[in-house]
Design an enzyme around this catalytic site. Structure first.
Site: not given
Length: 276
Positions: A150, A130
């Site tokens: 995730e 990210e």
């Protein structure tokens, strides 16, 4: 030269030299997994980089060869966020006291108009990916493995991962990364247009610094404004994007740098930009 931190014990190293800011995630033994202290230090570094008019470009890297960053430190950061543990030091307290600090640390806003180059080796996963997605230019070593994993833990990459990857690459590729949750290698990331270059691991920092040095010769105000418009116009209707361009070019044309650039071209010499 401005030296901010240089000890092996400091988990984020930060320095500014000749217009280039260098930020290094410095927990190589823990694959540069992000702790509350690292997030607070990153937030402070980005703030100083943005406010320092001498900075032309920033290079973000991870110490060691195993990882750019493996994302959140599941033993320190996640339990604090879920309140499974209480604040134990000033870094924990600072993070809990400011709900927007994590967003700023991971560049999950559009307030940083300084161009940022990611120089990566090894694992670039979770919050590490990210953070990479927030960088403007990306140099990946041959050892890089990228992933937003995730969903495998029943979570989603909500520190900019979903919003950014779905805008930056083709939808089917974004879905593959977000919904399957497998890692991809450096060559795949290049083919997905996630990164700009793949180079041998030993050349990553050299290549990133060469690019930063080249960019540091550009007009700093022009680069800041170009990045600002790029971010602010993303996803907007074309006429709104044109309006953002119009606002930016008015400011740029009134600048000393614009006059200097034209004058230097006519005089057949390198321009001397000041960012004004």
């Amino acid at each position: 030269m401005t030296e901010k931190t240089d000890t092996a014990q400091t988990p984020v190293l930060f320095s500014i030299n000749e217009g280039i800011a260098e930020v290094t995630l410095n927990r190589p033994d823990k694959m540069n997994a992000l702790t509350p202290e690292m997030l607070v230090r990153l937030d402070r570094a980005w703030h100083e980089i943005q406010e320092d008019q001498s900075v032309r470009v920033a290079v973000l890297s991870g110490a060691g060869t195993r990882a750019f960053s493996a994302g959140a430190d599941l033993s320190r950061l996640t339990p604090l966020q879920t309140r499974a543990r209480s604040a134990e030091d000033e870094w924990d307290e600072a993070l809990l006291a400011d709900p927007l600090l994590l967003n700023r640390a991971l560049l999950r806003d559009i307030g940083i108009t300084i161009p940022v180059i990611a120089a990566m080796r090894g694992a670039v996963v979770g919050g590490g990916m990210e953070l990479m997605l927030a960088c403007d230019l990306r140099i990946g070593g041959e050892s890089c493995q990228f992933g937003l994993l995730e969903v495998r833990r029943g979570l989603i990459p909500a520190a900019g991962g979903i919003a950014r990857v779905s805008r930056q690459i083709a939808q089917a590729r974004a879905a593959e990364i977000l919904l399957v949750g497998d890692k991809i290698n450096a060559d795949q990331a290049l083919s997905f247009d996630l990164i700009n270059q793949v180079v041998p691991d030993d050349d990553v920092l050299t290549r990133a610094h060469a690019l930063a040095t080249r960019m540091a010769e550009n007009g700093p105000l022009a680069m800041r404004k170009a990045k600002q418009v790029m971010l602010e116009s993303s996803g907007r209707p074309i006429l709104e994007a044109f309006a953002k361009e119009d606002d930016a070019i008015k400011e740029v044309l009134r600048s000393k740098d614009a006059r200097e650039g034209s004058k230097a071209f006519m005089e057949k010499r390198a321009p001397s930009f000041t960012g004004e």
